[in-house]
Design an enzyme around this catalytic site. Structure first.
Site, short mmCIF file in Angstrom:
data_model
loop_
_atom_site.label_atom_id
_atom_site.label_comp_id
_atom_site.label_asym_id
_atom_site.label_seq_id
_atom_site.Cartn_x
_atom_site.Cartn_y
_atom_site.Cartn_z
N SER A 117 0.77 -1.32 0.14
CA SER A 117 0.12 0.14 0.02
C SER A 117 1.05 1.16 -0.03
O SER A 117 0.33 2.17 -0.77
CB SER A 117 -0.85 -0.08 1.23
OG SER A 117 -0.23 -0.29 2.47
N GLU A 135 4.00 1.97 10.89
CA GLU A 135 4.27 0.42 11.13
C GLU A 135 4.96 0.32 12.08
O GLU A 135 6.05 0.92 12.64
CB GLU A 135 5.42 0.03 9.66
CG GLU A 135 5.90 -1.36 9.63
CD GLU A 135 5.01 -2.27 9.94
OE1 GLU A 135 3.92 -2.39 9.21
OE2 GLU A 135 4.85 -3.17 10.73
N ASP A 184 -5.42 -1.30 7.59
CA ASP A 184 -5.39 -2.63 7.03
C ASP A 184 -4.56 -3.37 8.07
O ASP A 184 -3.38 -3.88 7.76
CB ASP A 184 -4.52 -2.50 5.83
CG ASP A 184 -4.27 -3.89 5.11
OD1 ASP A 184 -4.76 -4.86 5.58
OD2 ASP A 184 -3.13 -3.90 4.28
N1 SAM Z 1 -1.28 -2.12 4.24
C1 SAM Z 1 -0.16 -3.17 3.73
C2 SAM Z 1 -0.33 -3.34 2.34
O1 SAM Z 1 -1.28 -3.17 1.92
O2 SAM Z 1 0.79 -3.51 1.53
C3 SAM Z 1 -0.05 -4.44 4.33
C4 SAM Z 1 0.03 -4.27 6.06
S1 SAM Z 1 -0.16 -5.96 6.71
C5 SAM Z 1 -1.44 -6.72 6.50
C6 SAM Z 1 -0.14 -5.20 8.59
C7 SAM Z 1 1.03 -4.59 9.02
O3 SAM Z 1 0.84 -3.88 10.30
C8 SAM Z 1 2.21 -5.43 9.51
O4 SAM Z 1 3.45 -5.05 8.87
C9 SAM Z 1 2.51 -5.39 11.04
O5 SAM Z 1 3.60 -5.36 11.53
C10 SAM Z 1 1.89 -4.00 11.31
N2 SAM Z 1 1.16 -3.52 12.60
C11 SAM Z 1 0.68 -4.29 13.20
N3 SAM Z 1 0.07 -3.70 14.44
C12 SAM Z 1 0.36 -2.47 14.23
C13 SAM Z 1 0.17 -1.06 14.78
N4 SAM Z 1 -0.82 -1.09 16.10
N5 SAM Z 1 0.32 -0.02 14.25
C14 SAM Z 1 1.07 -0.10 13.08
N6 SAM Z 1 1.39 -0.96 12.62
C15 SAM Z 1 0.92 -2.36 12.96
#
Ligand code: SAM
Length: 310
Positions: A117, A135, A184
């Site tokens: 994203s 992140e 996401d």
């Molecule tokens: N949005 C990305 C894409 O479409 O390419 C994919 C994101 S992936 C599903 C979720 C990410 O959120 C992971 O890399 C994880 O390490 C991170 N994460 C988990 N909890 C979080 C938080 N509370 N705040 C920010 N990042 C977080």
């Protein structure tokens, strides 16, 4: 604390749905000549190798983006004669936009790199726009920062190693009152479902006209089932339009193989809930979703839903 790594899942059917919807929304928002702020609450690493160790281990892109770019199987001579008069259906514009954007990260027609994203959003923004990427995973945050640094995008893009649910608050409302929030999470922590709803409720109070885009998995878990209902209630209470699209690619039941071993089916379906969607989004998805079912569907359970309201 975090075991989820998006690199295992990059380019899977959930990414195809999520990124197709995201691109369609951003293309519309960019048509206006005013600065836009985009907040990506869970950014991931930004770029993924589809031929790297992570992606090769899980092979999820093979049932996602790679099915869309694969040439249609050659018809048998008899089929070929029957079908000769029927030209292949052109790809829906929203899917073509998605494939064109992914192709711009690759050369020679091969699909070795998949943009997450952050890079999808950045590729669609102008100089006046701002992108804030949250992140928390230490390794992914580091990789994301390194990937973004290569863009030399200056102040346009910032990486914040912060909790995205909380971190967006300080950027709402954006100065020009034009903004999009992509939420996401990996939902590896059960409380993520409640935190998404809390974040959207709070954000709507701060910035009621923002576009809120939430991805969620459709799995047999009450929290996952309830999330779109909660988001719909929040939109309705705020008097804002909403759109809800889902894509199912296969049966969600656990299957048993010939040796009696239970096979985990993997993610069967996911959904996108959008508050304040562009008025063009529903028509765009009406064309794209049936083609996604046709191309990504793995069994007779493959289906889509598309609802909207105010
Ligand atoms: N949005 C990305 C894409 O479409 O390419 C994919 C994101 S992936 C599903 C979720 C990410 O959120 C992971 O890399 C994880 O390490 C991170 N994460 C988990 N909890 C979080 C938080 N509370 N705040 C920010 N990042 C977080």
């Amino acid at each position: 604390m975090f075991s989820y790594r998006h690199a295992f899942h990059a380019g899977n059917h959930a990414d195809v749905l999520k990124h197709t919807v995201l691109i369609a929304i951003l293309k519309h928002l960019r048509e206006k000549d005013a600065a836009l702020v985009v907040l990506d609450t869970h950014a991931g690493a930004g770029l993924y190798r589809l031929d790297g160790d992570y992606a090769s281990t899980s092979g999820e892109a093979a049932d996602g983006i790679l099915r869309l770019v694969a040439p249609a199987p050659a018809p048998s001579p008899a089929e070929g004669r029957k079908k000769a008069a029927v030209p292949a259906e052109p790809l829906a514009p929203a899917l073509q936009d998605y494939l064109d954007l992914v192709a711009s990260f690759n050369t020679g027609g091969a699909h070795r790199v998949y943009p997450g994203s952050p890079f999808i959003i950045q590729g669609l923004l102008g100089d006046r726009d701002r992108l804030k990427l949250f992140e928390l995973h230490p390794t992914d945050a580091k990789t994301l920062s390194a990937n973004i640094a290569q863009l030399e995008a200056g102040r346009t893009v910032s990486v914040l190693r912060e909790d995205g649910f909380e971190g967006i608050k300080k950027f709402l409302p954006p100065p020009a009152r034009r903004g999009l929030v992509l939420c996401d999470p990996s939902y590896e922590i059960k409380t993520d479902y409640a935190r998404v709803a809390e974040m959207v409720a709070d954000a709507l109070l701060r910035f009621a006209t923002g576009t809120y885009v939430v991805w969620y998995p459709i799995i047999p878990r009450p929290e996952a089932h309830d999330l779109p209902k909660k988001l719909k209630t929040l939109a309705q209470r705020a008097g804002k339009p909403w759109l809800h699209a889902t894509l199912t690619v296969k049966n969600s039941k656990l299957l048993t193989d010939a040796e009696g071993e239970v096979q985990r089916p993997g993610l069967p379906a996911s959904g996108m809930f959008v508050i304040n969607p562009p008025h063009t989004l529903k028509a765009a998805l009406k064309l794209a979703l049936p083609q996604l079912v046709e191309k990504l569907g793995q069994d007779k359970n493959a289906a889509f839903t598309l609802d909207s309201g105010t």
